[in-house]
Write an enzyme that holds these catalytic residues in place. Structure first.
Site, mmCIF file in Angstrom:
data_model
loop_
_atom_site.group_PDB
_atom_site.id
_atom_site.type_symbol
_atom_site.label_atom_id
_atom_site.label_comp_id
_atom_site.label_asym_id
_atom_site.label_seq_id
_atom_site.Cartn_x
_atom_site.Cartn_y
_atom_site.Cartn_z
ATOM 1 N N ARG A 26 0.821 -1.215 0.000
ATOM 2 C CA ARG A 26 0.000 0.000 0.000
ATOM 3 C C ARG A 26 0.857 1.267 0.000
ATOM 4 O O ARG A 26 0.448 2.294 0.542
ATOM 5 C CB ARG A 26 -0.949 0.030 1.201
ATOM 6 C CG ARG A 26 -2.006 -1.053 1.171
ATOM 7 C CD ARG A 26 -3.032 -0.770 0.090
ATOM 8 N NE ARG A 26 -4.123 -1.718 0.137
ATOM 9 C CZ ARG A 26 -5.278 -1.491 0.758
ATOM 10 N NH1 ARG A 26 -5.471 -0.357 1.380
ATOM 11 N NH2 ARG A 26 -6.208 -2.401 0.748
ATOM 12 N N ARG A 30 -3.081 6.448 0.072
ATOM 13 C CA ARG A 30 -3.571 7.586 0.832
ATOM 14 C C ARG A 30 -2.588 8.240 1.771
ATOM 15 O O ARG A 30 -2.882 9.296 2.318
ATOM 16 C CB ARG A 30 -4.826 7.163 1.601
ATOM 17 C CG ARG A 30 -5.959 6.836 0.653
ATOM 18 C CD ARG A 30 -7.025 6.047 1.324
ATOM 19 N NE ARG A 30 -6.464 4.824 1.854
ATOM 20 C CZ ARG A 30 -7.090 4.030 2.695
ATOM 21 N NH1 ARG A 30 -8.276 4.354 3.135
ATOM 22 N NH2 ARG A 30 -6.518 2.920 3.105
ATOM 23 N N ARG A 39 -6.465 11.782 -7.083
ATOM 24 C CA ARG A 39 -7.687 11.003 -6.939
ATOM 25 C C ARG A 39 -8.901 11.846 -6.507
ATOM 26 O O ARG A 39 -9.987 11.307 -6.322
ATOM 27 C CB ARG A 39 -7.461 9.898 -5.894
ATOM 28 C CG ARG A 39 -6.768 8.614 -6.379
ATOM 29 C CD ARG A 39 -7.710 7.702 -7.141
ATOM 30 N NE ARG A 39 -9.055 7.776 -6.622
ATOM 31 C CZ ARG A 39 -9.492 7.169 -5.529
ATOM 32 N NH1 ARG A 39 -8.708 6.374 -4.849
ATOM 33 N NH2 ARG A 39 -10.727 7.316 -5.126
ATOM 34 N N ASP A 75 -6.488 -2.999 -7.624
ATOM 35 C CA ASP A 75 -7.124 -3.524 -6.417
ATOM 36 C C ASP A 75 -7.492 -4.970 -6.662
ATOM 37 O O ASP A 75 -7.669 -5.386 -7.813
ATOM 38 C CB ASP A 75 -8.372 -2.723 -6.028
ATOM 39 C CG ASP A 75 -8.817 -3.079 -4.619
ATOM 40 O OD1 ASP A 75 -8.261 -2.523 -3.656
ATOM 41 O OD2 ASP A 75 -9.679 -3.963 -4.462
ATOM 42 N N TYR A 150 -15.096 -11.365 0.321
ATOM 43 C CA TYR A 150 -15.831 -10.154 -0.085
ATOM 44 C C TYR A 150 -17.112 -10.512 -0.831
ATOM 45 O O TYR A 150 -18.158 -9.890 -0.634
ATOM 46 C CB TYR A 150 -14.947 -9.240 -0.942
ATOM 47 C CG TYR A 150 -13.897 -8.527 -0.120
ATOM 48 C CD1 TYR A 150 -14.267 -7.495 0.737
ATOM 49 C CD2 TYR A 150 -12.568 -8.892 -0.166
ATOM 50 C CE1 TYR A 150 -13.319 -6.841 1.519
ATOM 51 C CE2 TYR A 150 -11.609 -8.248 0.604
ATOM 52 C CZ TYR A 150 -11.995 -7.223 1.456
ATOM 53 O OH TYR A 150 -11.061 -6.595 2.225
HETATM 54 O O1 CP3 Z 1 0.268 0.472 -3.062
HETATM 55 C C1 CP3 Z 1 -0.214 -0.661 -3.225
HETATM 56 O O2 CP3 Z 1 -0.058 -1.572 -2.401
HETATM 57 C C2 CP3 Z 1 -0.969 -0.936 -4.520
HETATM 58 C C3 CP3 Z 1 -2.354 -0.761 -4.464
HETATM 59 C C4 CP3 Z 1 -3.316 -1.704 -3.753
HETATM 60 C C5 CP3 Z 1 -4.633 -1.268 -3.454
HETATM 61 N N1 CP3 Z 1 -5.337 -2.325 -2.984
HETATM 62 C C6 CP3 Z 1 -5.131 0.089 -3.693
HETATM 63 C C7 CP3 Z 1 -6.272 0.556 -2.881
HETATM 64 C C8 CP3 Z 1 -3.219 -3.035 -3.371
HETATM 65 C C9 CP3 Z 1 -2.020 -3.969 -3.432
HETATM 66 C C10 CP3 Z 1 -4.514 -3.428 -2.900
HETATM 67 C C11 CP3 Z 1 -4.836 -4.796 -2.460
HETATM 68 C C12 CP3 Z 1 -6.026 -5.015 -1.642
HETATM 69 N N2 CP3 Z 1 -7.280 -4.463 -1.786
HETATM 70 C C13 CP3 Z 1 -6.092 -5.983 -0.609
HETATM 71 C C14 CP3 Z 1 -4.957 -6.866 -0.200
HETATM 72 C C15 CP3 Z 1 -3.958 -6.110 0.587
HETATM 73 C C16 CP3 Z 1 -4.331 -5.864 1.997
HETATM 74 O O3 CP3 Z 1 -4.411 -4.681 2.382
HETATM 75 O O4 CP3 Z 1 -4.523 -6.833 2.740
HETATM 76 C C17 CP3 Z 1 -7.395 -5.957 -0.084
HETATM 77 C C18 CP3 Z 1 -7.904 -6.791 1.057
HETATM 78 C C19 CP3 Z 1 -8.139 -5.005 -0.833
HETATM 79 C C20 CP3 Z 1 -9.572 -4.645 -0.685
HETATM 80 C C21 CP3 Z 1 -9.690 -3.203 -0.353
HETATM 81 N N3 CP3 Z 1 -9.620 -2.181 -1.292
HETATM 82 C C22 CP3 Z 1 -9.765 -2.603 0.928
HETATM 83 C C23 CP3 Z 1 -9.876 -3.356 2.229
HETATM 84 C C24 CP3 Z 1 -9.736 -1.196 0.737
HETATM 85 C C25 CP3 Z 1 -9.674 -0.125 1.794
HETATM 86 C C26 CP3 Z 1 -10.927 0.571 2.055
HETATM 87 C C27 CP3 Z 1 -10.616 1.874 2.805
HETATM 88 O O5 CP3 Z 1 -10.863 2.942 2.227
HETATM 89 O O6 CP3 Z 1 -10.095 1.799 3.922
HETATM 90 C C28 CP3 Z 1 -9.657 -0.978 -0.659
HETATM 91 C C29 CP3 Z 1 -9.579 0.323 -1.334
HETATM 92 C C30 CP3 Z 1 -8.240 0.698 -1.842
HETATM 93 N N4 CP3 Z 1 -7.415 -0.126 -2.547
HETATM 94 C C31 CP3 Z 1 -7.631 1.961 -1.721
HETATM 95 C C32 CP3 Z 1 -6.408 1.890 -2.385
HETATM 96 C C33 CP3 Z 1 -5.394 2.999 -2.581
HETATM 97 C C34 CP3 Z 1 -8.257 3.156 -1.042
HETATM 98 C C35 CP3 Z 1 -9.168 3.827 -2.019
HETATM 99 C C36 CP3 Z 1 -9.106 5.293 -1.899
HETATM 100 O O7 CP3 Z 1 -8.007 5.896 -1.947
HETATM 101 O O8 CP3 Z 1 -10.199 5.865 -1.821
#
Ligand code: CP3
Length: 338
Positions: A26, A30, A39, A75, A150
């Site tokens: 990640r 953010r 974004r 994602d 999910y």
């Molecule tokens: O920088 C990186 O690692 C690359 C980007 C990345 C994202 N999601 C971007 C993202 C990666 C590798 C993921 C994987 C992901 N997504 C996982 C596995 C990794 C982990 O954290 O265990 C999971 C479980 C998800 C599902 C998911 N997507 C979640 C739980 C969330 C967070 C919700 C929140 O807002 O707290 C997302 C959204 C997400 N994926 C964001 C980003 C940058 C946030 C969206 C935003 O900026 O509005």
């Protein structure tokens, strides 16, 4: 081995490296003001479908921190949406699925992933490879269990109760669902490998909710189908949270590197998965403490990591949004000078 080989690949193979390669799960996201600015007016999944934005967001942490690997901005639900599943990512919540999957009829509705439907990912990788030099590019996907959680829950959940109820109560539906998800995931990863990523990471973030016996019975065969089905000789990293008891089983899925969360010291993890390189495992919350604490903990992680076959420095889970990005930059400098 030729010393122009990217550090991440050398550490993944357990070869000698001048310092541990470092990147952060990640890292693109953010915690960075430049990410929030880009974004501001665009939805998460829409941004994932625009190669120019994916390229820019993926490069932001590379430019800022000098990490040794970039992780493709995407994602885990991107391939599900591309396969026709109605879902969205809601800011502050996570993935939300319109029609949760609960029955065999629901599973039969899930279509295969047409590689052309994720052509935007291949295009983004082409743009990135033109920009990245010694920095490795990591592609990724969600593993069948985490994706299933999910789809069955309809969104994020604490105990994965509906998921486990389906797994225990209707194992035929469960295995059919995971087989369909394994197929989508394998196709999604193959698109990334064919486009030229240097390594892949399979996230089974929530697998730690299971006992080892249940993991072996209900999950491992499907994760193995994903990783075993990938054509191409690239390192495969497999990660989950709370997986101390699952590390040996996860290492049997066909992986080169096991990601470890902060709960298991790397020297202990190394004893559990001999011959595998390790990735991890600074507690992301440590980055919210003063620098002296970060430095001390990072040095401990590095020292414990020397017991592993190879070590890729990372956090034990993703960067928290409230992290000061300068802490990450300082941490990269520390790892590179140690
Ligand atoms: O920088 C990186 O690692 C690359 C980007 C990345 C994202 N999601 C971007 C993202 C990666 C590798 C993921 C994987 C992901 N997504 C996982 C596995 C990794 C982990 O954290 O265990 C999971 C479980 C998800 C599902 C998911 N997507 C979640 C739980 C969330 C967070 C919700 C929140 O807002 O707290 C997302 C959204 C997400 N994926 C964001 C980003 C940058 C946030 C969206 C935003 O900026 O509005």
């Amino acid at each position: 081995m030729d010393d122009t080989t990217k550090l991440l690949l050398r550490a993944a193979r357990g070869e000698a490296v001048p310092h541990a390669p470092v990147w952060f799960m990640r890292q693109a996201g953010r915690s960075l003001p430049e990410y929030r600015a880009l974004r501001a007016d665009i939805g998460m999944l829409e941004s994932c479908r625009r190669p120019d934005l994916v390229c820019e967001i993926t490069l932001q942490p590379v430019r800022r921190h000098g990490v040794d690997a970039a992780i493709l901005f995407s994602d885990i639900v991107v391939p599900l949406q591309a396969a026709g599943i109605d879902l969205d990512i809601v800011a502050g919540t996570g993935p939300v699925v319109a029609n949760p999957v609960r029955t065999m009829a629901d599973v039969e509705e899930i279509r295969e992933l047409d590689p052309a439907a994720v052509g935007f990912v291949a295009e983004a990788i082409r743009l990135l490879l033109a920009e990245l030099d010694r920095t490795a590019l990591i592609g990724f996907a969600g593993a069948p269990f985490t994706l299933a959680s999910y789809l069955v829950e309809g969104g994020p959940s604490r105990h994965h109760a509906k998921t486990k109820a389906l797994m225990y109560g209707a194992p035929d539906v469960w295995h059919a669902l995971c087989a369909a998800l394994a197929d989508i995931t394998r196709t999604f990863l193959q698109v990334q490998v064919d486009a030229g990523v240097d390594a892949i990471q399979l996230f089974d973030s929530w697998a730690g909710a299971l006992s080892e016996a249940d993991y072996r019975r209900y999950v491992l065969p499907h994760s193995r189908a994903v990783l075993g089905g990938i054509v191409g000789k690239i390192p495969k990293i497999h990660f989950g949270v709370g997986t101390a008891e699952l590390l040996p089983a996860m290492s049997e899925a066909g992986v080169d590197v096991i990601g470890v969360d902060w709960r298991t010291p790397l020297d202990v993890a190394a004893g559990r998965v001999p011959g595998k390189s390790l990735q991890g495992n600074l507690d992301p919350c440590v980055l919210l403490a003063p620098w002296e604490v970060v430095e001390q903990e990072a040095r401990r992680v590095l020292a414990e990591g020397t017991k592993a076959h190879g070590h890729i420095f990372n956090l034990g889970h993703g960067v928290l949004p409230e992290t000061d990005p300068d802490m990450l930059t300082r941490l990269v400098d520390l790892i590179h000078s140690t």
